[in-house]
Design a protein around this motif. Sequence first.
Motif, PDB file in Angstrom:
ATOM      1  N   THR A   1      -3.840   3.716  -2.983  1.00 26.17           N
ATOM      2  CA  THR A   1      -3.337   2.962  -4.139  1.00 26.17           C
ATOM      3  C   THR A   1      -2.336   1.910  -3.675  1.00 26.17           C
ATOM      4  O   THR A   1      -1.913   1.893  -2.513  1.00 26.17           O
ATOM      5  N   ALA A   2      -1.945   1.057  -4.603  1.00 27.73           N
ATOM      6  CA  ALA A   2      -1.000  -0.008  -4.272  1.00 27.73           C
ATOM      7  C   ALA A   2      -0.001  -0.187  -5.401  1.00 27.73           C
ATOM      8  O   ALA A   2      -0.343  -0.061  -6.586  1.00 27.73           O
TER       9      ALA A   2
ATOM     10  N   ARG B   1       4.951   4.459  -8.176  1.00 22.76           N
ATOM     11  CA  ARG B   1       3.898   3.799  -7.389  1.00 22.76           C
ATOM     12  C   ARG B   1       2.595   3.665  -8.202  1.00 22.76           C
ATOM     13  O   ARG B   1       2.505   4.142  -9.313  1.00 22.76           O
ATOM     14  N   ASN B   2       1.612   2.979  -7.590  1.00 29.01           N
ATOM     15  CA  ASN B   2       0.303   2.775  -8.225  1.00 29.01           C
ATOM     16  C   ASN B   2       0.440   2.194  -9.624  1.00 29.01           C
ATOM     17  O   ASN B   2      -0.162   2.674 -10.584  1.00 29.01           O
ATOM     18  N   CYS B   3       1.248   1.133  -9.746  1.00 30.77           N
ATOM     19  CA  CYS B   3       1.439   0.492 -11.052  1.00 30.77           C
ATOM     20  C   CYS B   3       1.835  -0.959 -10.840  1.00 30.77           C
ATOM     21  O   CYS B   3       2.109  -1.388  -9.716  1.00 30.77           O
TER      22      CYS B   3
ATOM     23  N   ILE C   1      -8.717  -1.013  -6.802  1.00 32.71           N
ATOM     24  CA  ILE C   1      -8.240  -0.406  -5.543  1.00 32.71           C
ATOM     25  C   ILE C   1      -8.259   1.113  -5.658  1.00 32.71           C
ATOM     26  O   ILE C   1      -8.688   1.823  -4.739  1.00 32.71           O
ATOM     27  N   GLU C   2      -7.810   1.612  -6.779  1.00 35.67           N
ATOM     28  CA  GLU C   2      -7.751   3.070  -6.985  1.00 35.67           C
ATOM     29  C   GLU C   2      -9.143   3.689  -6.949  1.00 35.67           C
ATOM     30  O   GLU C   2      -9.317   4.821  -6.474  1.00 35.67           O
ATOM     31  N   GLU C   3     -10.136   2.956  -7.431  1.00 33.51           N
ATOM     32  CA  GLU C   3     -11.504   3.486  -7.469  1.00 33.51           C
ATOM     33  C   GLU C   3     -12.280   3.206  -6.186  1.00 33.51           C
ATOM     34  O   GLU C   3     -13.382   3.726  -6.015  1.00 33.51           O
ATOM     35  N   GLN C   4     -11.722   2.398  -5.284  1.00 28.82           N
ATOM     36  CA  GLN C   4     -12.396   2.056  -4.035  1.00 28.82           C
ATOM     37  C   GLN C   4     -12.429   3.271  -3.094  1.00 28.82           C
ATOM     38  O   GLN C   4     -11.444   3.982  -2.940  1.00 28.82           O
TER      39      GLN C   4
ATOM     40  N   LEU D   1       0.843  -1.200   0.000  1.00 29.66           N
ATOM     41  CA  LEU D   1       0.000   0.000   0.000  1.00 29.66           C
ATOM     42  C   LEU D   1       0.877   1.248   0.000  1.00 29.66           C
ATOM     43  O   LEU D   1       1.791   1.381   0.826  1.00 29.66           O
ATOM     44  N   ASP D   2       0.588   2.139  -0.905  1.00 26.28           N
ATOM     45  CA  ASP D   2       1.399   3.352  -1.053  1.00 26.28           C
ATOM     46  C   ASP D   2       1.158   4.308   0.105  1.00 26.28           C
ATOM     47  O   ASP D   2       0.003   4.600   0.463  1.00 26.28           O
ATOM     48  N   PHE D   3       2.257   4.795   0.693  1.00 25.43           N
ATOM     49  CA  PHE D   3       2.222   5.815   1.760  1.00 25.43           C
ATOM     50  C   PHE D   3       1.322   5.390   2.925  1.00 25.43           C
ATOM     51  O   PHE D   3       0.607   6.214   3.501  1.00 25.43           O
ATOM     52  N   PHE D   4       1.395   4.117   3.271  1.00 24.88           N
ATOM     53  CA  PHE D   4       0.529   3.649   4.360  1.00 24.88           C
ATOM     54  C   PHE D   4       0.942   4.229   5.706  1.00 24.88           C
ATOM     55  O   PHE D   4       0.109   4.483   6.569  1.00 24.88           O
TER      56      PHE D   4
END
Length: 407
Positions: free
Chosen positions: A354-355, A387-389, A341-344, A274-277
Amino acid sequence: MLNHWFRQADNVCYSNAILLLQRMPLSMHFFPALFRFPKDDPAQATRARHTLMSSVSALTVSSFTLYCTHIGLFRMSVASLTGFLTLAFIIHALFYAAICTGWNRRLADPSMTMVQIINSILWMMFVLYFIDQVRGAVLVLFMIIFVFGIFRLRLAQFVGAALFTLLSYALVIALLAYNQPQSINVKIELLQWVLLAMVLPWFALIGAYISNIRSALRHKNKELETALATIEHLASHDELTGIANRRCFLDALRREQARVDREAQPFCLALFDLDFFKAINDLHGHSAGDKVLRTFAECVQKEVRKSDYFGRYGGEEFALLIVDAEIALASSILERIRTGIEEQAFPLVNRKVTASIGVAQYQPGETISNLINRADQALYAAKKGGRNCVKQAIDDTEEAGVIMALH
């Protein structure tokens, strides 16, 4: 002319034999199915065993009555007694068939314990009425009947069965005194009735006590089974998200490796981060962070295939085993998951979550450790690349080619 007649008769007999053979399988299969022991159902198997035990007891009493008839102590002919014994056998067979076919499940008491006990008491009253001289000895057999009540009956049912026995025996004494006064000593019979009335209540109390202990033991065993199932679930699943934990996931990964090495089928391993968790925990608290992890796990589970295996790898890192898929198909699946995930919506943090995802395809003969390292390198590349990719790992042959080219 005679030869023609015999040929015709032979053809008719042959046709009838064929029809008989065609109809035989139905009857041959029906009766074994009617009395087939229910091995696959432990509860039904126990009920069937108890019913067979009851039948053996009835067979013992029947043998005793036949012997009494033979020596002249039973006021009934062998032919008449055989008819009654056949009826008793049919009744026991019906009890057993009801269990084997599952019909007994429709009843409030599937074991039919009380019904079978009443049937046995009535049969014993029949014996008591027709037997001479050894009637007192026959009363001992009532203890055998009540032993079967220990398997199921409650105290009220035990007391009811005891009262039914005493009233039935009193009726037998009255009928004998009226119809066969020469074959009965009323004073002795009343004394035997009093003794039976003294013994049966205590036997009922002890039987009910044992039955309650067995019931409590069954309840404790069920609680233990539930507790063991909970422990097994906790040992193999992450407590926060409810998905497989790291150890369980690695076990699944090793099983898949063994299967693929036998069958030469591809599979891929994906690692999520998870990005920037850490920022989410710092800004919104660990409670919000836990909620994000649960929502993230639910979001991924909605998108993965039933054949795939998803687990928490540690902290904010998750892992996905994608079976029967080469890296191109796996990347397509992961891209769909990443978009989901991005749209959640994550309401508690009021921002997008994002992840970054790294994926590697298993190479035959490769160790699990090496596969994880390659997926981890791809994950690092995804984080380094913005990230997010989703990033794919290069296999060892490609890496070796790159190193040779550099030299």
